[in-house]
Design an enzyme around this catalytic site. Structure first.
Site, PDB file in Angstrom:
ATOM      1  N   GLU A  37       0.841  -1.187   0.000  1.00  0.00           N
ATOM      2  CA  GLU A  37       0.000   0.000   0.000  1.00  0.00           C
ATOM      3  C   GLU A  37       0.881   1.243   0.000  1.00  0.00           C
ATOM      4  O   GLU A  37       1.792   1.364   0.825  1.00  0.00           O
ATOM      5  CB  GLU A  37      -0.882  -0.012   1.250  1.00  0.00           C
ATOM      6  CG  GLU A  37      -2.302   0.432   0.975  1.00  0.00           C
ATOM      7  CD  GLU A  37      -3.053   0.732   2.252  1.00  0.00           C
ATOM      8  OE1 GLU A  37      -3.762   1.743   2.281  1.00  0.00           O
ATOM      9  OE2 GLU A  37      -2.888  -0.038   3.216  1.00  0.00           O
ATOM     10  N   ASP A  66       8.999   4.934  -7.538  1.00  0.00           N
ATOM     11  CA  ASP A  66       7.692   5.575  -7.442  1.00  0.00           C
ATOM     12  C   ASP A  66       7.745   6.816  -8.306  1.00  0.00           C
ATOM     13  O   ASP A  66       8.661   7.629  -8.183  1.00  0.00           O
ATOM     14  CB  ASP A  66       7.324   5.930  -6.004  1.00  0.00           C
ATOM     15  CG  ASP A  66       5.818   6.161  -5.883  1.00  0.00           C
ATOM     16  OD1 ASP A  66       5.066   5.198  -6.104  1.00  0.00           O
ATOM     17  OD2 ASP A  66       5.395   7.293  -5.591  1.00  0.00           O
ATOM     18  N   SER A  67       6.782   6.941  -9.188  1.00  0.00           N
ATOM     19  CA  SER A  67       6.871   8.020 -10.167  1.00  0.00           C
ATOM     20  C   SER A  67       5.496   8.566 -10.492  1.00  0.00           C
ATOM     21  O   SER A  67       4.479   8.004 -10.100  1.00  0.00           O
ATOM     22  CB  SER A  67       7.560   7.495 -11.432  1.00  0.00           C
ATOM     23  OG  SER A  67       7.076   6.212 -11.772  1.00  0.00           O
ATOM     24  N   PHE A 145       4.997   3.773 -22.324  1.00  0.00           N
ATOM     25  CA  PHE A 145       3.808   3.320 -21.588  1.00  0.00           C
ATOM     26  C   PHE A 145       3.175   4.530 -20.902  1.00  0.00           C
ATOM     27  O   PHE A 145       3.690   5.649 -20.987  1.00  0.00           O
ATOM     28  CB  PHE A 145       4.192   2.244 -20.551  1.00  0.00           C
ATOM     29  CG  PHE A 145       5.049   2.753 -19.417  1.00  0.00           C
ATOM     30  CD1 PHE A 145       6.410   2.939 -19.561  1.00  0.00           C
ATOM     31  CD2 PHE A 145       4.480   3.058 -18.173  1.00  0.00           C
ATOM     32  CE1 PHE A 145       7.196   3.420 -18.510  1.00  0.00           C
ATOM     33  CE2 PHE A 145       5.250   3.533 -17.118  1.00  0.00           C
ATOM     34  CZ  PHE A 145       6.616   3.722 -17.294  1.00  0.00           C
ATOM     35  N   GLY A 146       2.072   4.279 -20.224  1.00  0.00           N
ATOM     36  CA  GLY A 146       1.442   5.308 -19.394  1.00  0.00           C
ATOM     37  C   GLY A 146       1.163   6.598 -20.156  1.00  0.00           C
ATOM     38  O   GLY A 146       0.577   6.600 -21.238  1.00  0.00           O
ATOM     39  N   TYR A 147       1.617   7.711 -19.597  1.00  0.00           N
ATOM     40  CA  TYR A 147       1.340   9.041 -20.153  1.00  0.00           C
ATOM     41  C   TYR A 147       2.327   9.447 -21.259  1.00  0.00           C
ATOM     42  O   TYR A 147       2.295  10.586 -21.723  1.00  0.00           O
ATOM     43  CB  TYR A 147       1.382  10.092 -19.037  1.00  0.00           C
ATOM     44  CG  TYR A 147       0.353   9.878 -17.937  1.00  0.00           C
ATOM     45  CD1 TYR A 147      -0.910  10.458 -18.015  1.00  0.00           C
ATOM     46  CD2 TYR A 147       0.644   9.091 -16.820  1.00  0.00           C
ATOM     47  CE1 TYR A 147      -1.854  10.275 -17.017  1.00  0.00           C
ATOM     48  CE2 TYR A 147      -0.287   8.895 -15.809  1.00  0.00           C
ATOM     49  CZ  TYR A 147      -1.534   9.486 -15.909  1.00  0.00           C
ATOM     50  OH  TYR A 147      -2.465   9.292 -14.923  1.00  0.00           O
ATOM     51  N   LYS A 168      14.844   8.116 -24.510  1.00  0.00           N
ATOM     52  CA  LYS A 168      14.027   8.293 -23.301  1.00  0.00           C
ATOM     53  C   LYS A 168      14.863   7.983 -22.058  1.00  0.00           C
ATOM     54  O   LYS A 168      14.806   8.692 -21.061  1.00  0.00           O
ATOM     55  CB  LYS A 168      12.760   7.423 -23.349  1.00  0.00           C
ATOM     56  CG  LYS A 168      11.859   7.688 -22.142  1.00  0.00           C
ATOM     57  CD  LYS A 168      10.617   6.846 -22.031  1.00  0.00           C
ATOM     58  CE  LYS A 168       9.940   7.132 -20.681  1.00  0.00           C
ATOM     59  NZ  LYS A 168       8.902   6.174 -20.318  1.00  0.00           N
TER      60      LYS A 168
HETATM   61  P1  ITT Z   1       4.469  -0.167  -8.965  1.00  0.00           P
HETATM   62  O1  ITT Z   1       4.044   0.645  -7.772  1.00  0.00           O
HETATM   63  O2  ITT Z   1       4.141  -1.617  -8.831  1.00  0.00           O
HETATM   64  O3  ITT Z   1       5.885   0.068  -9.355  1.00  0.00           O
HETATM   65  P2  ITT Z   1       2.647   1.600 -10.384  1.00  0.00           P
HETATM   66  O4  ITT Z   1       2.256   1.740 -11.827  1.00  0.00           O
HETATM   67  O5  ITT Z   1       1.532   1.534  -9.383  1.00  0.00           O
HETATM   68  O6  ITT Z   1       3.600   0.313 -10.252  1.00  0.00           O
HETATM   69  P3  ITT Z   1       3.426   4.190  -9.379  1.00  0.00           P
HETATM   70  O7  ITT Z   1       2.514   4.167  -8.224  1.00  0.00           O
HETATM   71  O8  ITT Z   1       4.818   4.716  -9.182  1.00  0.00           O
HETATM   72  O9  ITT Z   1       3.634   2.745 -10.005  1.00  0.00           O
HETATM   73  O10 ITT Z   1       2.696   4.994 -10.543  1.00  0.00           O
HETATM   74  C1  ITT Z   1       3.416   5.604 -11.540  1.00  0.00           C
HETATM   75  C2  ITT Z   1       2.489   5.974 -12.688  1.00  0.00           C
HETATM   76  O11 ITT Z   1       2.982   7.148 -13.306  1.00  0.00           O
HETATM   77  C3  ITT Z   1       2.492   4.889 -13.757  1.00  0.00           C
HETATM   78  O12 ITT Z   1       1.439   3.970 -13.573  1.00  0.00           O
HETATM   79  C4  ITT Z   1       2.323   5.697 -15.028  1.00  0.00           C
HETATM   80  O13 ITT Z   1       0.956   5.940 -15.261  1.00  0.00           O
HETATM   81  C5  ITT Z   1       3.004   7.007 -14.690  1.00  0.00           C
HETATM   82  N1  ITT Z   1       4.403   6.997 -15.160  1.00  0.00           N
HETATM   83  C6  ITT Z   1       5.537   6.889 -14.417  1.00  0.00           C
HETATM   84  N2  ITT Z   1       6.625   6.898 -15.184  1.00  0.00           N
HETATM   85  C7  ITT Z   1       6.190   7.006 -16.449  1.00  0.00           C
HETATM   86  C8  ITT Z   1       6.825   7.052 -17.706  1.00  0.00           C
HETATM   87  O14 ITT Z   1       8.141   6.957 -17.830  1.00  0.00           O
HETATM   88  N3  ITT Z   1       6.055   7.174 -18.785  1.00  0.00           N
HETATM   89  C9  ITT Z   1       4.718   7.254 -18.698  1.00  0.00           C
HETATM   90  N4  ITT Z   1       4.033   7.187 -17.565  1.00  0.00           N
HETATM   91  C10 ITT Z   1       4.760   7.068 -16.438  1.00  0.00           C
END
Ligand code: ITT
Length: 189
Positions: A37, A66-67, A145-147, A168
């Site tokens: 958590e 954490d990102s 991935f992600g954003y 990147k």
């Molecule tokens: P873990 O905690 O298991 O590592 P999580 O996805 O829950 O996985 P975070 O709580 O750190 O991890 O959430 C980080 C989010 O921020 C991640 O799900 C993406 O949506 C975004 N993110 C982080 N780094 C990124 C990147 O390099 N490119 C795009 N999106 C990113």
């Protein structure tokens, strides 16, 4: 020595593995059923929490990331909640573009904290990296991935999703954090 990579996010995992591949460290994935958590108030606190708990649970060294993405006119949102902003990555992008609308100030920054914990759960190293950019009006590019498709970096005139993995890795928030931590990590292992 073994290092457990404490993430359940496949996009992150791939990048973390790439930063660590040149070190002679045996990497292992975190047990899938081990969920931590994220109750911290900062990226560094959450990274430390994840590394620490996974290290304690496995009895091995662990590394966590954490990102998140902080948008200026949204008061830093989605920030710590970037992963939970909407049910899927695609919906996170849709929501962010909707919240931002056609606001002229599109400044944003990606933040990444990396923490490494010893088998007893104590923190050996932590480091934070930041990458400045702007939010595009529509998703552009297919990498990452992600954003990534909506995060534009003016210096290279590309979104994260348009960059090669190598580019990147060089300029991203995660790249900065790993560049900070790798030299010290080498002395620990
Ligand atoms: P873990 O905690 O298991 O590592 P999580 O996805 O829950 O996985 P975070 O709580 O750190 O991890 O959430 C980080 C989010 O921020 C991640 O799900 C993406 O949506 C975004 N993110 C982080 N780094 C990124 C990147 O390099 N490119 C795009 N999106 C990113």
């Amino acid at each position: 020595k073994i290092l457990i990579v404490a993430t359940g996010n496949p996009g992150k995992l791939k990048e973390m593995q790439a930063y660590l591949e040149d070190l002679e460290i045996e990497l292992q994935l975190k047990p899938q059923d081990l969920e931590i958590e994220e109750t911290g108030k900062t990226f560094v606190e959450n990274a430390a929490l994840k590394a620490s708990q996974v290290a304690l649970a496995t009895g091995e060294w662990a590394i966590a990331d954490d990102s998140g993405l902080a948008v200026e006119v949204l008061n830093g949102e989605p920030g710590l909640y970037s992963a939970r902003y909407a049910p899927t990555e695609a919906e996170c992008i849709v929501r962010l573009l909707k919240e931002l609308g056609d606001h002229p100030n599109r400044n944003a920054e990606f933040i990444c904290a990396v923490a490494i914990a010893r088998p007893d759960g104590s923190i050996a190293l932590e480091y934070q990296g930041i990458c400045q950019g702007t939010i595009t009006n529509e998703p552009t590019g297919i990498g990452g991935f992600g954003y990534d498709p909506i995060f534009y970096v003016p210096e290279v005139n590309m979104t994260f999703a348009q960059m090669s993995a190598e580019l990147k890795h060089k300029i991203s928030h995660r790249g900065q954090a790993f560049q900070g931590i790798l030299p010290q990590l080498q002395t620990l292992f």
